[in-house]
Design a protein around this motif. Structure first.
Motif, PDB file in Angstrom:
ATOM      1  N   UNK A 141     -18.047 -26.535 -13.958  1.00 16.41           N
ATOM      2  CA  UNK A 141     -16.814 -25.919 -13.451  1.00 16.41           C
ATOM      3  C   UNK A 141     -15.689 -25.851 -14.487  1.00 16.41           C
ATOM      4  N   UNK A 142     -15.786 -26.638 -15.518  1.00 12.51           N
ATOM      5  CA  UNK A 142     -14.736 -26.644 -16.538  1.00 12.51           C
ATOM      6  C   UNK A 142     -14.777 -25.396 -17.404  1.00 12.51           C
ATOM      7  N   UNK A 143     -15.948 -24.772 -17.481  1.00 11.13           N
ATOM      8  CA  UNK A 143     -16.096 -23.596 -18.349  1.00 11.13           C
ATOM      9  C   UNK A 143     -16.590 -22.359 -17.614  1.00 11.13           C
ATOM     10  N   UNK A 170     -13.982 -22.928 -25.450  1.00  3.12           N
ATOM     11  CA  UNK A 170     -14.956 -23.206 -26.510  1.00  3.12           C
ATOM     12  C   UNK A 170     -15.653 -24.546 -26.301  1.00  3.12           C
ATOM     13  N   UNK A 171     -16.920 -24.581 -26.725  1.00  2.00           N
ATOM     14  CA  UNK A 171     -17.650 -25.848 -26.763  1.00  2.00           C
ATOM     15  C   UNK A 171     -17.195 -26.627 -27.989  1.00  2.00           C
ATOM     16  N   UNK A 172     -17.696 -27.839 -28.148  1.00  2.00           N
ATOM     17  CA  UNK A 172     -17.289 -28.697 -29.263  1.00  2.00           C
ATOM     18  C   UNK A 172     -17.616 -28.075 -30.615  1.00  2.00           C
ATOM     19  N   UNK A 173     -18.689 -27.278 -30.667  1.00  2.00           N
ATOM     20  CA  UNK A 173     -19.065 -26.655 -31.942  1.00  2.00           C
ATOM     21  C   UNK A 173     -18.380 -25.320 -32.190  1.00  2.00           C
ATOM     22  N   UNK A 174     -17.455 -24.943 -31.307  1.00  4.47           N
ATOM     23  CA  UNK A 174     -16.704 -23.708 -31.499  1.00  4.47           C
ATOM     24  C   UNK A 174     -17.319 -22.490 -30.861  1.00  4.47           C
ATOM     25  N   UNK A 175     -18.414 -22.644 -30.147  1.00  8.45           N
ATOM     26  CA  UNK A 175     -19.072 -21.523 -29.478  1.00  8.45           C
ATOM     27  C   UNK A 175     -18.334 -21.171 -28.188  1.00  8.45           C
ATOM     28  N   UNK A 176     -18.030 -19.871 -27.950  1.00  8.61           N
ATOM     29  CA  UNK A 176     -17.381 -19.487 -26.684  1.00  8.61           C
ATOM     30  C   UNK A 176     -18.297 -19.799 -25.498  1.00  8.61           C
ATOM     31  N   UNK A 177     -17.770 -20.470 -24.485  1.00  7.73           N
ATOM     32  CA  UNK A 177     -18.593 -20.849 -23.331  1.00  7.73           C
ATOM     33  C   UNK A 177     -17.979 -20.417 -22.004  1.00  7.73           C
ATOM     34  N   UNK A 178     -16.795 -19.808 -22.035  1.00 11.19           N
ATOM     35  CA  UNK A 178     -16.143 -19.374 -20.799  1.00 11.19           C
ATOM     36  C   UNK A 178     -16.923 -18.206 -20.194  1.00 11.19           C
TER      37      UNK A 178
END
Length: 283
Positions: A250-252, A231-239
């Motif tokens: 590369x982290x996501x 998840x991003x800081x705002x809670x949005x899935x980013x994987x």
């Protein structure tokens, strides 16, 4: 007067009976056949009808075919019913192995896998998309979240495996999507922080061997998900799964499978949708 014809040379004899010998070809008289001319009737009695079934009749063939279909259907139904308990046990065991694989526990035998599942799974809970716990499940559970499938997932009845590995809490969530040729699915283990991948396992029904099928067959590719941020800081899935040339974070983001772009895209969409459903609970 009757007429008899020699079946060898065609000589016709007239008389009450066929001659003992054909005067033309000298064959014995038993080769003569009586000539029945139009309007004449044979003076021999009609042959008696056969008793019982006529095995050459269409009705017999139809009845025989129907009987065989009924017998085969009964046998198949009986075998299926007799084997169903064993089939159910095997399906459940395979599911347990997939959950364990997401927790990076692999290579165990059947009995060891069943025992390990009972040990590390603290509950097979059921939650909704709002993060509410609908059913707490039970330790080593097989009757709550364990019973749910893709149809429940679409209706936001979500399975959640609360696990403990080496004393640390993990959450295993099932995800479902579509690949190139058919359904794909997976189990993703999330670390206790609720946003980091601890392990992953993917499966499919009909992806291309050596290409899309690598989502299941390649442990090395599955291991690429370990440590990725969900998840991003705002809670949005980013994987996501992307082509190597498209990776910017590369982290996501995870390298896609070479030559299997559509399957890789299916995995990426599956993860975004799935972690969107589990977002409120995990965060």
């Amino acid at each position: 007067m009757k007429k008899f014809r020699c079946t060898i040379c065609g000589y016709v004899h007239e008389g009450d009976n066929a001659p003992e010998k054909c005067p033309q070809c000298l064959q014995s008289g038993d080769i003569f056949e009586e000539i029945i001319e139009p309007g004449m009737q044979e003076d021999t009695a009609a042959p008696a009808k056969k008793k019982g079934l006529d095995t050459n009749a269409n009705s017999y063939i139809i009845m025989y075919s129907c009987l065989m279909v009924v017998i085969v259907a009964f046998v198949l139904a009986f075998v299926s019913s007799a084997l169903k308990p064993t089939q159910d046990v095997n399906v459940a065991l395979d599911k347990k192995k997939q959950v364990l694989a997401a927790l990076n526990i692999r290579g165990l035998g059947n009995e060891e896998s069943a025992a390990k599942y009972a040990e590390v799974v603290e509950a097979d809970a059921v939650i909704d998309a709002e993060g509410n716990v609908v059913d707490k499940g039970e330790k080593g559970g097989e009757n709550a979240g364990f019973k749910l499938g893709s149809a429940d997932y679409k209706e936001d009845r979500l399975a959640l495996y609360v696990c403990s590995v080496d004393g640390r809490k993990k959450y295993v969530v099932p995800v479902y999507g579509m690949g190139l040729w058919g359904p794909i699915r997976g189990y993703i283990a999330v670390d206790e922080d609720g946003k980091t991948v601890f392990g992953a396992y993917f499966n499919h029904d009909s992806e291309t061997a050596g290409l899309g099928a690598e989502i299941k067959d390649s442990k090395a590719w599955q291991d690429k998900f370990i440590g990725k941020t969900i998840y991003a800081a705002d809670g949005t899935p980013v994987l996501k799964v992307l082509k190597p040339s498209e990776i910017k974070d590369p982290a996501t983001q995870v390298d896609g499978i070479t030559g299997a772009t559509l399957t890789s895209n299916g995995v990426s969409d599956m993860l975004i949708e799935g972690f969107g459903k589990y977002s409120k609970y995990l965060q």
